[in-house]
Design a protein around this motif. Sequence first.
Motif, mmCIF file in Angstrom:
data_model
loop_
_atom_site.group_PDB
_atom_site.id
_atom_site.type_symbol
_atom_site.label_atom_id
_atom_site.label_comp_id
_atom_site.label_asym_id
_atom_site.label_seq_id
_atom_site.Cartn_x
_atom_site.Cartn_y
_atom_site.Cartn_z
ATOM 1 N N LEU A 95 -52.654 -74.227 32.001
ATOM 2 C CA LEU A 95 -52.362 -73.991 33.405
ATOM 3 C C LEU A 95 -50.955 -73.160 33.697
ATOM 4 N N SER A 96 -50.337 -73.096 32.511
ATOM 5 C CA SER A 96 -48.571 -71.858 32.970
ATOM 6 C C SER A 96 -49.558 -71.164 31.833
ATOM 7 N N ASP A 97 -50.754 -70.635 31.125
ATOM 8 C CA ASP A 97 -50.703 -69.602 30.551
ATOM 9 C C ASP A 97 -51.356 -68.065 31.075
ATOM 10 N N LEU A 98 -50.059 -66.795 31.569
ATOM 11 C CA LEU A 98 -51.179 -65.751 32.063
ATOM 12 C C LEU A 98 -52.190 -64.996 31.220
ATOM 13 N N HIS A 99 -52.400 -65.182 29.958
ATOM 14 C CA HIS A 99 -52.580 -64.277 29.203
ATOM 15 C C HIS A 99 -54.423 -65.700 28.501
ATOM 16 N N TYR A 100 -54.897 -66.472 28.364
ATOM 17 C CA TYR A 100 -55.350 -67.536 28.554
ATOM 18 C C TYR A 100 -57.008 -67.115 28.917
#
Length: 243
Positions: free
Chosen positions: A87-92
């Motif tokens: 949820l905190s990953d911008l590029h997933y």
Amino acid sequence: MTLLTPPHARPDKENRRVSHPIRAHVVWSQVNEYHSVASPARTKKLAASALKEPPLRSILKQTSYPVLPLLFPDVERQVTPEPGDPLSDLHYLDRPVNKILAPCSTLPDLIEAYSVLTARLRAAVEESTDSDCSWPLFQPLRKSRMAFVDAVVRDLGRALTDPLEGSDQLECPIPEPPSALPSPEKSPRKRRCGMDEEQIKYARDLATVSHAVIKFLGLTFTLPAVYNLFDGSLAHFRLHFSY
């Protein structure tokens, strides 16, 4: 009408003497023997199979050729590392979203992109996920919201695409008759032939893309956090399918 007389039967047939003596099959002992059954009879204990010695020579035939190697020993499937906190990953979600938005993506690319996007959202987002919070995971979808909805509408409509549209093989070739008799006039109605391999693959890819989009939409409508991303774009989505 007279009946035939049966042949004369021999009177001594049943009681005639046998020329060779008959040997008895049972001979009774002339001495009485007594055996006690008070103690059980001794039986030989069988050894366990695990304690037996292995055979000196295998019964299997020895192969005269070496074991064949794997077809692709050096090619291994790459495993995408999963972030600790999706949820905190911008590029997933960058890669699947960019493939869906790319105008040059092929049908297999779209199938893979929608499948990966659905799997990552299902693993990272739950029904209890806060829908009012702007999670960094949804940044690729939030940044290209309208373009993504247009791509979903485009790919969902591929189920209505005719795989034979624009094909030159709409009419079956009629072979010429071998005889010199006049042939009948050609029918004005065009007859369709069966699809070739490329057309079958194209039709299968079209259906698979539509199924992948339907699975993604089914997940989107069940997760409030994902559904609220397209809250302002769902009216645009309904406008395309109101015809």
